[in-house]
Design a protein around this motif. Sequence first.
Motif, PDB file in Angstrom:
ATOM      1  N   GLU A 421     -20.481 -13.062 -41.991  1.00 42.12           N
ATOM      2  CA  GLU A 421     -19.347 -12.136 -42.066  1.00 42.12           C
ATOM      3  C   GLU A 421     -19.218 -11.386 -40.750  1.00 42.12           C
ATOM      4  O   GLU A 421     -20.200 -11.240 -40.004  1.00 42.12           O
ATOM      5  N   ASP A 425     -11.754  -6.458 -41.624  1.00 40.21           N
ATOM      6  CA  ASP A 425     -11.131  -7.551 -42.365  1.00 40.21           C
ATOM      7  C   ASP A 425      -9.832  -7.988 -41.704  1.00 40.21           C
ATOM      8  O   ASP A 425      -9.406  -7.417 -40.698  1.00 40.21           O
ATOM      9  N   GLY A 426      -9.221  -8.988 -42.303  1.00 40.45           N
ATOM     10  CA  GLY A 426      -8.080  -9.662 -41.702  1.00 40.45           C
ATOM     11  C   GLY A 426      -6.974  -8.771 -41.173  1.00 40.45           C
ATOM     12  O   GLY A 426      -6.615  -8.871 -39.992  1.00 40.45           O
ATOM     13  N   ARG A 456     -19.478 -20.339 -40.565  1.00 37.53           N
ATOM     14  CA  ARG A 456     -18.609 -19.436 -41.328  1.00 37.53           C
ATOM     15  C   ARG A 456     -17.773 -18.576 -40.368  1.00 37.53           C
ATOM     16  O   ARG A 456     -16.587 -18.359 -40.592  1.00 37.53           O
ATOM     17  N   ALA A 457     -18.410 -18.121 -39.311  1.00 31.23           N
ATOM     18  CA  ALA A 457     -17.668 -17.326 -38.317  1.00 31.23           C
ATOM     19  C   ALA A 457     -16.624 -18.194 -37.608  1.00 31.23           C
ATOM     20  O   ALA A 457     -15.500 -17.761 -37.364  1.00 31.23           O
ATOM     21  N   GLU A 459     -15.081 -20.664 -38.802  1.00 28.51           N
ATOM     22  CA  GLU A 459     -13.979 -20.964 -39.721  1.00 28.51           C
ATOM     23  C   GLU A 459     -13.138 -19.734 -40.055  1.00 28.51           C
ATOM     24  O   GLU A 459     -12.079 -19.850 -40.673  1.00 28.51           O
ATOM     25  N   ASN A 460     -13.618 -18.560 -39.648  1.00 29.67           N
ATOM     26  CA  ASN A 460     -12.836 -17.348 -39.862  1.00 29.67           C
ATOM     27  C   ASN A 460     -11.565 -17.434 -39.005  1.00 29.67           C
ATOM     28  O   ASN A 460     -11.630 -17.569 -37.789  1.00 29.67           O
ATOM     29  N   TYR A 462      -9.554 -15.417 -37.910  1.00 29.50           N
ATOM     30  CA  TYR A 462      -9.332 -14.352 -36.920  1.00 29.50           C
ATOM     31  C   TYR A 462     -10.320 -14.414 -35.758  1.00 29.50           C
ATOM     32  O   TYR A 462     -10.246 -13.612 -34.843  1.00 29.50           O
ATOM     33  N   VAL A 463     -11.261 -15.307 -35.820  1.00 29.57           N
ATOM     34  CA  VAL A 463     -12.227 -15.431 -34.722  1.00 29.57           C
ATOM     35  C   VAL A 463     -11.706 -16.477 -33.727  1.00 29.57           C
ATOM     36  O   VAL A 463     -11.464 -17.619 -34.086  1.00 29.57           O
ATOM     37  N   THR A 494     -11.580 -26.613 -35.867  1.00 30.38           N
ATOM     38  CA  THR A 494     -10.819 -25.390 -36.136  1.00 30.38           C
ATOM     39  C   THR A 494     -10.112 -24.855 -34.894  1.00 30.38           C
ATOM     40  O   THR A 494      -9.325 -23.912 -34.994  1.00 30.38           O
ATOM     41  N   THR A 496     -11.650 -23.296 -32.453  1.00 34.22           N
ATOM     42  CA  THR A 496     -12.318 -22.061 -32.037  1.00 34.22           C
ATOM     43  C   THR A 496     -13.025 -22.351 -30.719  1.00 34.22           C
ATOM     44  O   THR A 496     -13.819 -23.292 -30.634  1.00 34.22           O
ATOM     45  N   ARG A 573      -4.135 -18.784 -37.214  1.00 31.70           N
ATOM     46  CA  ARG A 573      -4.135 -17.502 -37.937  1.00 31.70           C
ATOM     47  C   ARG A 573      -3.190 -17.597 -39.121  1.00 31.70           C
ATOM     48  O   ARG A 573      -2.157 -18.265 -39.044  1.00 31.70           O
TER      49      ARG A 573
END
Length: 574
Positions: A421, A425-426, A456-457, A459-460, A462-463, A494, A496, A573
């Motif tokens: 995490e 948040d978003g 996990r990061a 796939e976020n 916003y990252v 992704t 990223t 996003r």
Amino acid sequence: MPRANDAVEAMLIEYADLLSILFEDPYKPRAYEKAARAVGGYSVDLEGKDLPEILKVPAVGRSIGEKIQEFLTTGELAELEELRERIPPGVRGLMSIPGLGPKKAMVLHQELGVGSVDELVAAIEQDRVAALPRFGAKTQENIARGIRQMQAAGGRVKIDVALGVAETFLELLGSLPEATRAAYAGSLRRMKETIGDVDLLVAGSDAPPVMEAFVTHPSVARVLAKGDTKTSVVTDLGLQLDLRVIPDEAWGAAMIYFTGSKPHNIRIREMAVRRGLKLSEYGLFDAKSGDLLAAESEESVYERLGMQFVEPTLREDRGEVEAALAGELPVVVTERQLKGDLHTHTNLTDGLASLEEMVARAAELGYAYFAITDHAPNLYMQRMTEEKILAQRSRIEKLRRTYPKMTLLHGTELNIDPDGEVDWDGPFLADFDLTVASVHSHFTQSRDEMTARVIRAIENPYVDIIGHLTTRQIGKRPPVDLDLEAVFEAAGRTGTAIEINSHPDRLDLSDEHVLWARRHGVRFAVNTDAHAVPHLDHRRFGVGMAQRGWLTKDDVINAWPLRKLQRFLAAGRP
DNA sequence: GCCGTTTTCGGCCCGACTGTTTTCAGTCG
């Protein structure tokens, strides 16, 4: 030439180390450390400055200021000499062992008379360390492991240290009337992350005065060998320097030969042989007639071999010879092609310089865009809040008017917690121009946990960028255990980006990892993670890693024009 | 030793982790 500030920083850190070994009060050494970092990160060179100027450095008060002044005018500090007499130099050296701090170093010195790493190894072998108060079997084993880890670095120094030494010597050698050219070669020119010894080349026909100037340089501690073509010395830092003096007309061939790497040289010499040629440090010759075919420039030698010019950073025998023969070498990204820096800090968190100072230097570097990415709140020690970062955003918006040619981006460096995490948040994250997310703690998770955490990061949505992926610190902290294949696959899938952190202590990703990630279509950001104005110049080391990883400007998102970068950041996003 | 619209004295980024400990010291980020 290293700045006076760097020498002052090293002096203050030594002073702090000795204080921390000798005295209980933890705050005094901390004050010296803080001052040391402030001087090192200070954008004004303190050489020749008077006391009022010195006192302008943050965290430097009258006492430290006067010590700096004494050091700058006399080259030493009497109080430091006194501390040195009370503590053998080897005891301070013990503190560079991971897991060993000032208190344990002092106990080892007082109780066992240990005064060097070698003596500590002997004491461990005799099982005498485990018997000390507040030590024990596990502590002894941890120290032993720390020593092995330190020694695995094998006496090599980090690239910035080697570069500083090389530049100091080249300034002297290049100014000699006998020298027509002077340069460094070897692994330093190939931009390897650590350097075993520094190779220096001087062109000229009169070697003895050059050799004499070399061995009498004040930082030479020992002369290992001295001849007319080659001289080797060890500096006071324990770094070996080899100097070769060569005829001007053989410059190119000699630079190729001494830049290496060895496997690269072997490959091109074999190629030469197959074509009836002979390649040595003196030139490229016809094997039969002995006629000189090329020597004066590297370009002419490669051309005569029927190859493209190979950038020094590519000369590792990783397929560059085949590619150069086929005319398929990548046009690797250069420092000049970087249009911005996407990971920097200010004194709002743990940076040393103000927002305004950092932005001013970015403008000097000619950047088209520049991102400020201070730490988010989960790195508790930085005391970030939503209010503070929004206030920073307003300051940045105002500052934009001062820099019409440079686009200021407001970002943040998020902390990837043990579950993957991140802070905020978003909806709150959506208002940043970009985010960098990095691991800062819990380095010892299992491979599976760590891999899941990082993915996990990634796939976020916003990252945008993963910072210093493996968190290694060269010679100090090993990389975390990660399934890189899975991580790079996720980053490629992704979109990223993965950072190439340019700090010479990190260089994370390493060149091998860049080559690996590239195969998954990963995009990269060559960032400095600057915590002070001078750190912004570390990009040269990050670019070195990028080149060693065969990256072109198309692979590096901060070599892209702003619009293309913004499209990349917006993609994915919600 | 440094610093100050919570202070010119009394704090000092705060918390986790490890190993050695019956309550905590040392180290690290």
